[in-house]
Each structure stands twice: as structure tokens, then as C-alpha cells.
Design a protein around this motif. Structure first.
Motif, PDB file in Angstrom:
ATOM      1  N   TRP A  42       0.860  -1.181   0.000  1.00 40.65           N
ATOM      2  CA  TRP A  42       0.000   0.000   0.000  1.00 40.65           C
ATOM      3  C   TRP A  42       0.901   1.238   0.000  1.00 40.65           C
ATOM      4  N   ARG A  84       0.604   5.734  -0.630  1.00 42.31           N
ATOM      5  CA  ARG A  84      -0.352   6.812  -0.750  1.00 42.31           C
ATOM      6  C   ARG A  84       0.311   8.081  -1.257  1.00 42.31           C
ATOM      7  N   GLU A 123       4.271   8.089  -0.630  1.00 43.49           N
ATOM      8  CA  GLU A 123       4.649   7.602   0.699  1.00 43.49           C
ATOM      9  C   GLU A 123       4.302   6.123   0.809  1.00 43.49           C
ATOM     10  N   ILE A 125       3.379   2.869   2.684  1.00 43.11           N
ATOM     11  CA  ILE A 125       2.664   2.581   3.930  1.00 43.11           C
ATOM     12  C   ILE A 125       3.116   1.255   4.522  1.00 43.11           C
ATOM     13  N   TYR A 135       5.904  -2.469   7.936  1.00 48.15           N
ATOM     14  CA  TYR A 135       5.173  -1.211   7.963  1.00 48.15           C
ATOM     15  C   TYR A 135       6.139  -0.036   8.047  1.00 48.15           C
ATOM     16  N   ASN A 136       5.684   1.101   7.533  1.00 50.58           N
ATOM     17  CA  ASN A 136       6.439   2.328   7.704  1.00 50.58           C
ATOM     18  C   ASN A 136       6.383   2.713   9.180  1.00 50.58           C
ATOM     19  N   LEU A 191       3.894   5.211  10.507  1.00 48.89           N
ATOM     20  CA  LEU A 191       2.466   4.870  10.548  1.00 48.89           C
ATOM     21  C   LEU A 191       2.197   3.582  11.298  1.00 48.89           C
ATOM     22  N   VAL A 251      -1.420   1.161  11.520  1.00 42.71           N
ATOM     23  CA  VAL A 251      -1.648   0.421  10.273  1.00 42.71           C
ATOM     24  C   VAL A 251      -1.740  -1.090  10.500  1.00 42.71           C
ATOM     25  N   LEU A 269      -6.252   1.804   8.557  1.00 48.50           N
ATOM     26  CA  LEU A 269      -5.491   2.893   9.154  1.00 48.50           C
ATOM     27  C   LEU A 269      -6.391   3.558  10.182  1.00 48.50           C
ATOM     28  N   ASP A 327      -4.215  12.404   6.588  1.00 49.64           N
ATOM     29  CA  ASP A 327      -4.301  11.093   5.926  1.00 49.64           C
ATOM     30  C   ASP A 327      -5.094  11.163   4.625  1.00 49.64           C
ATOM     31  N   TYR A 363      -4.837   6.538  -2.399  1.00 44.50           N
ATOM     32  CA  TYR A 363      -4.220   5.318  -1.896  1.00 44.50           C
ATOM     33  C   TYR A 363      -4.109   4.312  -3.040  1.00 44.50           C
TER      34      TYR A 363
END
Lengths: 120, 107
Positions: free
Chosen positions: A38, A40, A48, A50, A61-62, A65, A69, A84, A91, A95
């Protein structure tokens, strides 16, 4: 030809949870050496990352976030999902779901993107 | 996180021009560098992966080079359909990070 399609609400209220689903066609989500991502993009801004999951079941995951997430998969429907939580106006973005080639580690297939607006 | 810095942020060029976009990583990413093209309202499209490999179906006027921290995307002869925004992305480590983008506009 692999195709990805995002779906979900286009409007989410602040503090609620954003939920999106990506439906994959043209190939099985549980086969091959692929990561399912994912990503966005706020309007007029850059991309970015995700997070992603691998067919083995592992997820990344980032950190920016991570606390909000969750990425999950439904192999029976050939879908993967993004949740999310505690969203704010920051946000609001388009996406994208996308496939990453395991060996080359590049994103070769993207969904068309879906705009999610966070507003009361 | 690995920071990716592209230059320039935008450029104006004419059809037929040779265009070069650079991308610098904040630490070595070996050859784990990808380039994408994005047109307004569309998803990004993969052009180059692992720094210099041309994605299937991408015209040969696109090429990539570099390793370590410094990378280049070159369009040898700019075509009307190449006016777009270009992003580099590192796939060496998580979190994946992108450059801020380079917008190629018509002169």
C-alpha cells in the motif's frame, strides 16, 4: 496480465478507521515471490510507502504509521486490505495498492488509486 | 530511513532534448534503485529497476545508471508523451522511500 483494483469508502470522519481493499486478478495473491504493498499520495505531493505483506505471511510497515496500520490478506478472495486507525486530515490522499517483484524489489503493477478524504 | 533526493525538482525541455535527472541516497543502496513515471491522475509506471534494467515495454530512450548513492535517469530524446513527473525509489531497506519527484515540462 495482473490487475489490481482498490475499493472502499471515499470519505472517512476524523478519528475513525480508514479501510480499503485491493482485489487482485490475473494471478494468485498467494503464489510467487511477491510483496503486496500500500502506497499513498496526498494531492500535489510525493509518494509515501505505507507497508506490505509477503506471501509467507510476514508484514513490514512504515515506522511513521506503524502504530495505526494493519495490512491483512484474504487468499480465498484474492484480496488484501489496509486499515489505518485514528485518521486525521493529514491522511487525505490517493491510496494505491501495488505488487512488488520479490527479486528485483521494484513495483511492477499498480492499482488505479482511490481518493480517500478525511473530513467531518 | 534512507532519504532520497532528486534534482532538479522541475525542468523545462523541448521535444528531442536529452534530459538527465539525478537521485542521491543518504546512504549506499547498492543498485536497489527504481525509477517511475507518473502522469496526472494516473498511477506511477515502472521504467527502470535495479538502477539500470529497462522494464519490459519501456522505450529504449530511457536509461538508468549508478550505484551506491548516486543515480541517473536519462531520456535520450524527449518525446511528447514523456512530459510527466519522475520518481526514484530505493528498495534496499524498509521503509521504502521515494524521491520528491522531478516534473518535466514543455519548454
Amino acid at each position: 496480465q495482473v490487475q489490481l483494483q482498490e475499493s472502499g469508502p471515499g470519505l472517512v470522519k476524523p478519528s475513525q478507521t480508514l479501510s480499503l481493499t485491493c482485489t487482485v486478478s490475473g494471478g494468485s495473491i498467494s503464489s510467487g515471490s511477491y510483496y503486496w504493498n500500500w502506497i499513498r499520495q496526498p494531492a500535489g505531493k510525493g509518494l509515501e510507502w505505507i507497508g506490505r505483506f509477503y506471501t509467507s505471511g510476514s508484514t513490514n510497515y512504515n515506522p511513521s504509521l506503524k502504530s495505526r496500520v494493519t495490512i491483512s490478506v484474504d487468499t480465498s478472495k484474492n484480496q488484501f486490505s489496509l486499515k489505518l486507525s485514528s485518521v486525521t486530515a493529514a491522511d487525505t490522499a490517493v491510496y494505491y495498492c501495488a505488487r512488488e517483484m520479490g527479486i528485483a524489489a521494484s513495483i511492477d503493477y499498480w492499482g488505479q488509486g482511490t481518493l480517500v478524504t478525511v473530513s467531518s | 530511513d534512507i532519504q532520497m533526493t532528486q534534482s532538479p525538482s522541475s525542468l523545462s525541455a523541448s521535444v528531442g532534448d536529452r534530459v538527465t535527472i539525478t537521485c542521491r541516497a543518504s546512504q549506499s543502496i547498492r543498485s536497489y534503485l527504481n525509477w517511475y513515471q507518473q502522469k496526472p491522475g494516473k498511477a506511477p509506471k515502472l521504467l527502470i529497476y535495479t538502477a539500470s534494467s529497462l522494464q519490459s515495454g519501456v522505450p529504449s530512450r530511457f536509461s538508468g545508471s549508478g550505484s551506491g548513492t548516486d543515480f541517473t535517469l536519462t531520456i535520450s530524446s524527449l518525446q511528447p508523451e514523456d512530459f510527466a513527473t519522475y520518481y526514484c525509489q530505493q528498495s534496499y531497506s524498509n521503509p521504502r522511500t521515494f524521491g520528491q519527484g522531478t516534473k518535466v515540462e514543455i519548454k
